[in-house]
Design a protein around this motif. Structure first.
Motif, PDB file in Angstrom:
ATOM      1  N   LYS A   6      -2.603 -17.443  -2.321  1.00 25.62           N
ATOM      2  CA  LYS A   6      -3.497 -18.033  -1.309  1.00 25.62           C
ATOM      3  C   LYS A   6      -3.955 -19.419  -1.741  1.00 25.62           C
ATOM      4  N   ILE A  24      -2.027  -2.378  -9.307  1.00 29.03           N
ATOM      5  CA  ILE A  24      -2.903  -2.798  -8.205  1.00 29.03           C
ATOM      6  C   ILE A  24      -3.685  -4.059  -8.594  1.00 29.03           C
ATOM      7  N   ALA A  25      -4.131  -4.114  -9.857  1.00 26.14           N
ATOM      8  CA  ALA A  25      -4.879  -5.289 -10.319  1.00 26.14           C
ATOM      9  C   ALA A  25      -3.981  -6.526 -10.328  1.00 26.14           C
ATOM     10  N   ASP A  56       0.817  -1.219   0.000  1.00 25.56           N
ATOM     11  CA  ASP A  56       0.000   0.000   0.000  1.00 25.56           C
ATOM     12  C   ASP A  56       0.851   1.270   0.000  1.00 25.56           C
ATOM     13  N   VAL A 107       1.726 -12.132   1.289  1.00 24.95           N
ATOM     14  CA  VAL A 107       0.651 -13.048   1.661  1.00 24.95           C
ATOM     15  C   VAL A 107       1.188 -14.165   2.565  1.00 24.95           C
ATOM     16  N   ARG A 120      -1.913 -12.196  -5.318  1.00 24.75           N
ATOM     17  CA  ARG A 120      -2.315 -12.571  -3.963  1.00 24.75           C
ATOM     18  C   ARG A 120      -3.303 -13.738  -3.979  1.00 24.75           C
ATOM     19  N   SER A 121      -4.267 -13.706  -4.899  1.00 30.24           N
ATOM     20  CA  SER A 121      -5.241 -14.810  -4.983  1.00 30.24           C
ATOM     21  C   SER A 121      -4.521 -16.102  -5.319  1.00 30.24           C
ATOM     22  N   ASP A 171      -1.320  -7.041  -8.532  1.00 27.34           N
ATOM     23  CA  ASP A 171      -1.022  -7.385  -7.136  1.00 27.34           C
ATOM     24  C   ASP A 171      -2.147  -8.266  -6.569  1.00 27.34           C
ATOM     25  N   SER A 172      -3.420  -7.899  -6.841  1.00 27.96           N
ATOM     26  CA  SER A 172      -4.550  -8.700  -6.329  1.00 27.96           C
ATOM     27  C   SER A 172      -4.548 -10.087  -6.943  1.00 27.96           C
ATOM     28  N   GLU A 173      -4.230 -10.129  -8.238  1.00 29.74           N
ATOM     29  CA  GLU A 173      -4.220 -11.423  -8.930  1.00 29.74           C
ATOM     30  C   GLU A 173      -3.161 -12.351  -8.321  1.00 29.74           C
ATOM     31  N   ALA A 211       4.270  -9.642  -3.734  1.00 26.24           N
ATOM     32  CA  ALA A 211       2.893  -9.945  -3.327  1.00 26.24           C
ATOM     33  C   ALA A 211       2.805 -11.338  -2.706  1.00 26.24           C
TER      34      ALA A 211
END
Ligand code: NDP
Ligand code: MG
Length: 367
Positions: free
Chosen positions: A364, A353-354, A92, A315, A360-361, A356-358, A311
């Motif tokens: 996980k 940002i997109a 962030d 996580v 992270r998923s 980074d989210s990908e 990323a």
């Protein structure tokens, strides 16, 4: 007098910066604004003590104060400063770095994730808005000083030192039973939790290799890492003639933080006592610290790989810290995530940002 903003004021970097300012009222620095994520009590106390003009809570909505990243941007615009210390932890922090550079302020950068994930984009913003990025990370601060006034072509490589962390000599067969407490027990530096775990796994050094590559324009094969358990040499450079130049000092973040904020400081840290000094070095054992190699591979992979490394690691570290996964699983999660294809290069903050989210998923899912 230089007007400054300190972001992440309640953390380890912020606290060190403010404790120097508390003791050294002679420094020509005036705290104008501060941010924290949620720690209301501590931030209000600091605001009161340093008579700051504005506050922002990036995580929670607090009546009467700026909040969120939009609020942070507004605060930086409404309360002008000369330089901003970004001591926010994690990905962030990139949003803050972007806001700082877009406002045209110089950036004293502790948040290494900004450089690792923002890469070229961050430097383009700095050029466009005529702002400087000055490293605060101790190794990079040392190299920044060592490179001053030297021709880039004369320098053949950068040498980052690493303390080796708490597991430098731990028996490898006991790594399955490493506890969070074991991993947090850093031998030489007092830091926030995330970076302390990263120092144990050497993901921190991997991030620093990537950070150094972007900051100073050296490829991975011209960035060496050596273990130096005493953390007295903060980093070195090798010149083409074969000489090596080093910056030495007691391990204390006061120096890199204040050096980034002002060149008008003196007697910041206690002098080195050569009567009681022993400096030793060790080669990196890649079996012990596989994430360092993983970081080099991410750097040479380019595209989205450096971001993916960060990323996946964030996580995995979060899961380890909350005791959901073991230490070997932390390492495994980062490695497996990097096996996927992250060649796509994000070209805007939104794309970063997109992505980074990908990642992270995916991390996980693989955890
Ligand atoms: P800490 O965890 O001690 O502090 C983090 C600070 O950032 C706190 O003020 C926290 O606020 C705030 N924060 C946390 N999450 C967010 C978020 N999502 N958005 C905005 N603010 C947030 O971290 P450190 O001080 O150890 O590290 C900060 C950065 O500096 C990291 O990037 C680290 O790698 C780098 N660094 C740190 C060194 C050190 O010695 N500690 C050395 C070199 C680099 P709150 O208290 O409200 O949660
Ligand atoms: Mg460092």
């Amino acid at each position: 007098m230089k007007r400054i903003a300190i972001l992440g004021a309640t953390g380890s970097i912020g606290t060190t910066a403010l404790s120097v300012l508390r003791d050294r009222t002679d420094l020509p620095l005036k705290v104008v604004s501060l941010s924290a994520h949620n720690n209301r009590e501590r931030l209000l106390a600091l605001a009161n003590e340093f008579s700051s003009e504005a506050l922002c809570f990036t995580g929670s909505k607090e009546e009467g104060f700026f909040h969120g990243y939009e609020g942070l941007k507004a605060m930086l615009e409404e309360y002008p400063v000369d330089i901003v210390l970004n001591g926010i932890a994690g990905f962030d922090g990139l949003k803050a770095s972007v806001a700082i550079l877009e406002a045209g302020y110089d950036l004293a950068l502790a948040n290494k994730e900004s450089v690792v994930c923002g890469g070229e984009l961050l430097f383009e913003l700095a050029r466009k808005h005529n702002a400087k990025i000055i490293p605060v990370d101790s190794e990079h601060s040392a190299i920044y000083e060592l490179l001053r006034g030297r021709e880039r072509e004369d320098v053949s490589s950068l040498i980052l030192t690493a303390s080796g962390g708490p597991f430098r000599s731990r028996d490898l067969s006991t790594f399955d039973s490493i506890s969070v407490g074991d991993a947090l027990a850093h031998p030489t530096w007092q830091m926030g939790k995330k970076i302390s775990i990263d120092s144990a796994t050497m993901a921190n050094k991997a991030l620093e290799v990537i950070e150094a590559s972007y900051l100073f324009g050296f490829q991975g094969d011209a960035i060496e890492v050596v273990i130096h358990p005493q953390s007295i040499i903060h980093s070195m450079i090798r010149t083409r003639d074969g000489a090596v130049y080093a910056q030495l000092g007691n391990p204390d973040m006061s120096l890199p933080i204040i050096n980034a904020l002002t060149s008008m400081s003196s007697n910041l840290v206690s002098p080195l006592d050569f009567n009681h000094l022993m400096l030793t070095f060790e080669a990196i054992d890649e079996k012990r610290f596989p994430l360092l190699r993983c970081g080099y591979d991410a750097l040479s992979g380019q595209g989205g790989y450096p971001l993916a490394f960060n990323a996946a690691n964030e996580v995995a570290v979060e899961a380890f810290l909350s005791e959901r996964i073991t230490y070997p699983r932390l390492i495994h999660t980062v490695q497996r995530t990097l096996d996927h294809d992250w060649t796509f290069t994000p070209k805007s903050v939104e794309e970063i940002i997109a992505l980074d989210s990908e990642v992270r998923s995916k991390a996980k899912e693989l955890m």
